[in-house]
Design a protein around this motif. Sequence first.
Motif: not given
Length: 323
Positions: A235-257
Amino acid sequence: MFTFIFVGAFVALFALPAASNLFAALGEKPAPNSPASELSPGLKELENERAILVAATKKANLIGLGTGICAGAMVTYLLDAIFGAAIGALAYTFTAMLITASKRREFRTNFKRQIIEKIVKKHGLSYDKDRGLGLDEFFTIYDCTVHQWSSEDLISGEIEGVRVSFSDFYAAKMVKKKNNTETVVLFRGVLFKADFNKKSSCVTQIAHAGSRNLAIYGQKANMDDVRFEEKFDVYTTDQIGARYVLTPALMERFREICERFGCPVNAVFKDGQIFIAVETRRDDFEPQLGKSLTDEATLIAYESEIESFTQIVKELNLNRKIW
């Protein structure tokens, strides 16, 4: 002839057992870089204290059981069996806990000073067993009514230039039933806060599918990582900003955590910081009375518990401004 027999018997009865005990003691000496060697000063005394507490707990349980049976039988005779069973259970629990309360407090304090604090300092961080993160951090991730809460075991400092703090946290609410009031646990686990070097004016949230009572920010954002979206909603207050924050690498690492902890993990990126809630559903950084402190595996488990949280900074690369 009898002299040789006597000498042989003496060796068999005394010398060989003594030698075997000596070799065993030498064999049990911890490795130079093992957790036992690093925590060894005072470890034997702490283990003796644990053993005494375990024995005292068993004795207290027997006394509590006798008290509970007597109290339950008396109430059953005067009133009814259901009420008697309830009073008996309460009497057993209260008596057993009361007898060992002071010993438990003392051992817990010594354990945290001797084990937890030393492990934390090895990571270059500071430790305060009586402080923790507060309701402001909790309400950044959750939206619910809280009647009871506590926070302790604050670990804070810098990891690779990133300011970080995390602590054990408990939150509950009281729900009125027909005949009583029930305590409903809302959260038991670890709250984690760290600097997030990607500058963004939006608020972005990672919400685990198995969590409840979460604060929802803005609108749902569909991400491109299928495996990530199997476990999390964004969920985000800015759709473009969310994709800037949540890069593919970050999502993968968060899932692994999340997989490594084996429990729901939620996060909010807000005001240049990341707030993480790990729903372990247990009281973390506490001693386990059933496990010997001279056992290497026990000490490794305590160290791994703390290290698993310090690793979040490294795994999410929070010290980098660009992924």
